[in-house]
Structures are given as C-alpha cells and as structure tokens.
Write a protein that holds these residues in place. Structure first.
Motif, PDB file in Angstrom:
ATOM      1  N   PHE A  66     -67.574 -79.198 -16.323  1.00  0.00           N
ATOM      2  CA  PHE A  66     -68.623 -78.366 -16.915  1.00  0.00           C
ATOM      3  C   PHE A  66     -69.735 -79.221 -17.520  1.00  0.00           C
ATOM      4  O   PHE A  66     -70.920 -78.979 -17.297  1.00  0.00           O
ATOM      5  N   ILE A  67     -69.365 -80.231 -18.285  1.00  0.00           N
ATOM      6  CA  ILE A  67     -70.358 -81.109 -18.913  1.00  0.00           C
ATOM      7  C   ILE A  67     -71.177 -81.835 -17.847  1.00  0.00           C
ATOM      8  O   ILE A  67     -72.406 -81.928 -17.949  1.00  0.00           O
ATOM      9  N   ALA A  68     -70.510 -82.336 -16.811  1.00  0.00           N
ATOM     10  CA  ALA A  68     -71.228 -83.021 -15.732  1.00  0.00           C
ATOM     11  C   ALA A  68     -72.186 -82.064 -15.025  1.00  0.00           C
ATOM     12  O   ALA A  68     -73.339 -82.417 -14.754  1.00  0.00           O
ATOM     13  N   ALA A  69     -71.749 -80.858 -14.745  1.00  0.00           N
ATOM     14  CA  ALA A  69     -72.609 -79.876 -14.063  1.00  0.00           C
ATOM     15  C   ALA A  69     -73.816 -79.528 -14.928  1.00  0.00           C
ATOM     16  O   ALA A  69     -74.949 -79.441 -14.420  1.00  0.00           O
ATOM     17  N   PHE A  70     -73.613 -79.336 -16.215  1.00  0.00           N
ATOM     18  CA  PHE A  70     -74.708 -79.038 -17.128  1.00  0.00           C
ATOM     19  C   PHE A  70     -75.729 -80.176 -17.116  1.00  0.00           C
ATOM     20  O   PHE A  70     -76.931 -79.950 -16.966  1.00  0.00           O
ATOM     21  N   TYR A  71     -75.244 -81.397 -17.226  1.00  0.00           N
ATOM     22  CA  TYR A  71     -76.120 -82.577 -17.219  1.00  0.00           C
ATOM     23  C   TYR A  71     -76.896 -82.680 -15.907  1.00  0.00           C
ATOM     24  O   TYR A  71     -78.106 -82.913 -15.906  1.00  0.00           O
ATOM     25  N   PHE A  72     -76.214 -82.529 -14.797  1.00  0.00           N
ATOM     26  CA  PHE A  72     -76.887 -82.693 -13.510  1.00  0.00           C
ATOM     27  C   PHE A  72     -77.811 -81.528 -13.180  1.00  0.00           C
ATOM     28  O   PHE A  72     -78.795 -81.701 -12.461  1.00  0.00           O
ATOM     29  N   ALA A  73     -77.552 -80.357 -13.715  1.00  0.00           N
ATOM     30  CA  ALA A  73     -78.512 -79.260 -13.550  1.00  0.00           C
ATOM     31  C   ALA A  73     -79.826 -79.617 -14.237  1.00  0.00           C
ATOM     32  O   ALA A  73     -80.920 -79.373 -13.688  1.00  0.00           O
ATOM     33  N   ILE A  74     -79.734 -80.216 -15.404  1.00  0.00           N
ATOM     34  CA  ILE A  74     -80.946 -80.669 -16.106  1.00  0.00           C
ATOM     35  C   ILE A  74     -81.653 -81.749 -15.297  1.00  0.00           C
ATOM     36  O   ILE A  74     -82.878 -81.708 -15.129  1.00  0.00           O
ATOM     37  N   GLN A  75     -80.889 -82.703 -14.786  1.00  0.00           N
ATOM     38  CA  GLN A  75     -81.494 -83.785 -13.997  1.00  0.00           C
ATOM     39  C   GLN A  75     -82.174 -83.249 -12.733  1.00  0.00           C
ATOM     40  O   GLN A  75     -83.236 -83.739 -12.342  1.00  0.00           O
ATOM     41  N   CYS A  76     -81.585 -82.250 -12.103  1.00  0.00           N
ATOM     42  CA  CYS A  76     -82.206 -81.641 -10.917  1.00  0.00           C
ATOM     43  C   CYS A  76     -83.544 -81.008 -11.291  1.00  0.00           C
ATOM     44  O   CYS A  76     -84.527 -81.141 -10.554  1.00  0.00           O
ATOM     45  N   GLY A  77     -83.589 -80.335 -12.420  1.00  0.00           N
ATOM     46  CA  GLY A  77     -84.838 -79.734 -12.880  1.00  0.00           C
ATOM     47  C   GLY A  77     -85.898 -80.783 -13.159  1.00  0.00           C
ATOM     48  O   GLY A  77     -87.061 -80.634 -12.779  1.00  0.00           O
ATOM     49  N   LEU A  78     -85.503 -81.857 -13.812  1.00  0.00           N
ATOM     50  CA  LEU A  78     -86.450 -82.934 -14.090  1.00  0.00           C
ATOM     51  C   LEU A  78     -86.935 -83.584 -12.801  1.00  0.00           C
ATOM     52  O   LEU A  78     -88.117 -83.914 -12.668  1.00  0.00           O
ATOM     53  N   SER A  79     -86.031 -83.758 -11.837  1.00  0.00           N
ATOM     54  CA  SER A  79     -86.417 -84.347 -10.560  1.00  0.00           C
ATOM     55  C   SER A  79     -87.390 -83.468  -9.794  1.00  0.00           C
ATOM     56  O   SER A  79     -88.291 -83.966  -9.119  1.00  0.00           O
TER      57      SER A  79
END
Length: 165
Positions: A66-79
């Motif tokens: 869950f924590i990894a998915a939350f983090y990578f969802a943010i990174q996808c948005g920033l990308s």
C-alpha cells in the motif's frame, strides 16, 4: 480550467511536451488514486467481515504494498508533468516498481481466485472480501501498474519530448 488535485499534484498531464508516455503516467496516477481509496475500503471490508487475524505476513505485505503504491502514484503524477529527461531517474524507479508489481499482482490474483494456495501468506477470500479485492487489486491495482509500466517504458526507451537539436 478547474484546479483538479490528486495527492497534492495540480492538473495532471502538464508536461511541456505531452507525449503518450506522459499520458499513460497521468492515467496511472489517477488509477493509483482509485487503488489507494479502494484498497482502504478493502481493508475495512476484510476486517469487518473476516476480522483482523490475517497473520503477520499478510499484514506486513499489505502495508508495504500500500505504501509503495501510494508513493508511486504520486511519482506517476509528477512524471506526467515533467520533461522525460528531468525525471529519467524516477521514471527508472517507476519502471522497476511496476515490473516487480506486475509479477506480484499476477501471483496475488492467482491466490485471490484460489488457483495458487499459499496459506502462510494469504487465505483465499470469499463473499464481500473477495469482491472488494477484485475491485481494488484486479481492476484498479493491475490497471494502475500496467499504465505506470507502459508510460515509464515509453519515456525511458523512446522519449518523444526530447529536443532533436
């Protein structure tokens, strides 16, 4: 235009040159947000229906994922808002996470439907717990991961926003 924010990221899809890779990563961010919300619902449904005794392995893996998915969802948005050259290192991490997560999601889906039994990790759910997992893990989770993988690969392998000069 409205100021739509997801995880504090304002207006997705705002890269200087918006490519298919950026679009995939913006969609991944949206799907990631849906996954985060539906996963929290799944945890509540599971606890209400089946109780809290999942076993320590299941709790640890669930929280870490869950924590990894939350983090990578943010990174996808920033990308989705950045030049591929400026976000190359993080796109590499998005890609690595997505490759690992696709494999984990395939195993999770097989366990979810009882094709693979691994009782030390996971008890095959039934009823509302099964269907909440189908929505969060199969529909949103897998779509999020695949969109992140495709978008990050596009920006890593063949970035279309790089200046030809």
């Amino acid at each position: 235009m409205t100021d739509f924010k997801i995880f504090g990221i304002s207006e997705l899809f705002q890269a200087p040159v918006l490519t298919a890779g950026h679009r995939f990563l913006g969609v991944a961010a949206l799907l990631g947000a849906c996954f985060v919300v539906t996963h929290l619902v799944t945890v509540v449904v599971t606890c209400v229906v089946d109780g809290f005794n999942w076993g320590i392995n299941a709790w640890i893996l669930d929280i870490m994922g869950f924590i990894a998915a939350f983090y990578f969802a943010i990174q996808c948005g920033l990308s989705s808002n950045s030049k591929s050259v400026d976000f190359r290192k993080k796109n590499s991490w998005i890609c690595a996470w997505a490759v690992i997560t696709v494999g984990a999601r395939i195993l999770d889906i097989l366990m979810l439907f009882g094709v693979v039994i691994w009782s030390e990790i996971y008890i095959t759910p039934e009823g509302p717990t099964l269907w909440s997992n189908v929505v969060s893990e199969v529909i949103f989770g897998m779509a999020f991961t695949v969109a992140a993988l495709l978008g990050s690969l596009m920006l890593l392998v063949s970035p279309r926003d790089v200046d030809a000069t």
